[in-house]
Design a protein around this motif. Structure first.
Motif: not given
Length: 453
Positions: A362-375
């Motif tokens: 997993i390339d952490m710099e290029a990855s994102v979860s858009r709903l992480m801040s909600e959960v």
């Protein structure tokens, strides 16, 4: 003695009145008119002499009694364009075409658990017929976006790096972006075994037949298969059947979601689904738009993806992971670019990391979860942000560090990144037979950050 004319007129009016009401109740009687095949180009069949709706089913019968089912994908004047869903060998000019008047339906039920079926719902695991009890539309039902339940709780997928740094919300839709041979299928298999979900639906769309067998027997295993449904339409199946496989997997997931279940939908791959639609569209002369992809491809993608997510009725949910094949490792591929826009996050797998033995890659710099801040909590979010900053600092200076051009003590931020590099690498890597729950993943993340000077 002849019947008076006024009695005949009253009887005629009464009969006309009753016929009108019968049509209102039952609909007008449909006369099935048979047609015949006139032309075949590639996989597209042309028929004349019959009428049917888009998505309607037709049966094609040869002179020797062989039958092949096809679906209407277009029309022009008196011609119907059909796409076969089965074997086309033996078809010839002037074969009978019989409209069935049916739209595609999916047969669903609890008996599907633990089974492997093809795109038409027929079992291919040699365990006999599937005793399904209900039918649902293959293309689903539209959901009111304002009535969907909000995504408010995390889903434990058993992968330490995803749980802690790319937290998935129950009902979220994410993409796994990678080139071929980087470990997408293995990562999907881990999530199938370790995710805290009631039901798992796996769609293997357009993959090699060998990979289907390996995924079911080795990657998934008996334990994972027991609570899963696998829909397999390998690459040698007709393009319409590959599309039906993706639709069927989604319909099965919708059925269990409507039962109040937490469903994990894994589809490998969304790219093969788009390529199947491209084959169909080009075969019926739809003009290509973006790098050979017709416009209908980019309308089919959201139509499929939007069916996943939380329900508008009850507590059921579909958390979906779609693999997206980036051709030539080009992240700006048209399908990859369109998928990023319609998904709730993306996880990029790096070929460089995979070649160095780093798994999951997993390339952490290029990855994102858009709903992480909600959960997740604010504390969890802050720790994850600190981890990303330290990791990004090391990656930005890795060339200087590797050649020995950086002198220790010059920058305390870089010094800290160098000291934490090995613990961070150990945190991001995970064995295939190793599972870590959500709480354990968060504690492991905190342990790494606490080492910071």
């Amino acid at each position: 003695m002849s019947t008076p004319s006024y009695i005949k007129k009253r009887a005629s009016n009464w009969l006309e009145h009753m016929t009108s009401w019968q049509e209102r109740l039952d609909g007008p009687a449909q006369l099935v008119v048979e047609g015949k095949l006139t032309r075949m180009v590639g996989l597209t069949l042309e028929a004349v002499g019959c009428r049917s709706t888009i998505g309607g089913r037709c049966m094609i019968e040869t002179v020797d009694g062989k039958q092949t089912e096809a679906e209407v994908v277009g029309f022009s004047g008196e011609r119907l364009f059909l796409m076969p869903t089965g074997d086309i060998r033996g078809l010839e000019q002037d074969c009978r075409v019989i409209p069935l008047g049916l739209t595609s339906m999916a047969h669903v039920g609890k008996a599907l658990l633990g089974r492997v079926i093809d795109g038409s719902g027929k079992p291919i695991d040699g365990l006999g017929p599937v005793q399904t009890t209900e039918t649902v539309p293959l293309y689903g039902r539209p959901l009111n976006p304002l009535k969907r339940k909000p995504i408010s709780e995390p889903l434990d997928v058993g992968i330490r790096a995803i749980n802690a740094l790319l937290t998935v919300g129950r009902g979220q839709r994410l993409g796994l972006f990678a080139g071929s041979g980087v470990g997408k299928s293995v990562l999907l298999g881990m999530m199938t075994r370790y995710t805290k979900a009631d039901v798992i639906v796996v769609g293997l769309i357009g993959e090699r037949g060998r990979e289907v067998s390996e995924f079911v027997k080795k990657t998934l295993g008996p334990e994972g298969l027991a609570r899963a449904v696998v829909v397999a339409t390998p690459a040698d199946h007709p393009p319409l059947m590959r599309m039906h496989g993706a639709m069927l997997a989604t319909s099965i997931a919708e059925y269990f979601r409507d039962q109040g279940k937490s469903v994990l939908l894994l589809m490998d791959s969304l790219t093969r689904f788009a390529q199947a639609q491209r084959e169909i569209a080009l075969a019926i002369n739809e003009p290509p738009a973006t790098k050979g992809y017709p416009p209908s491809v980019f309308s089919k993608l959201p139509a499929l993806v939007e069916r996943a997510g939380n329900s508008d009725q009850g507590s059921g949910s579909i958390t979906a992971f779609y693999t997206v094949l980036t051709e030539g490792d080009d992240s700006n591929d048209p399908i990859a670019d369109a998928s990023r826009a319609i998904l709730d996050g993306h996880i990029h797998l790096s070929r460089g990391l995979a070649e160095s033995g780093h798994f999951p890659a997993i390339d952490m710099e290029a990855s994102v979860s858009r709903l992480m801040s909600e959960v997740v909590s604010d504390n969890h979010q802050n720790i994850a942000r600190d981890f990303r900053k330290i990791n990004s600092t090391y990656q930005q200076n890795v060339d200087l560090i590797s050649v020995g051009a950086y002198q220790s003590g010059t920058n305390p931020v870089i010094d800290n990144a160098i000291n934490l590099h090995d613990p961070m690498l150990n945190f991001l890597q995970q064995q295939q037979n190793e599972a870590m729950d959500f709480e354990g993943s968060l504690n492991a993340l905190k342990g790494v950050i606490e080492l910071s000077s």
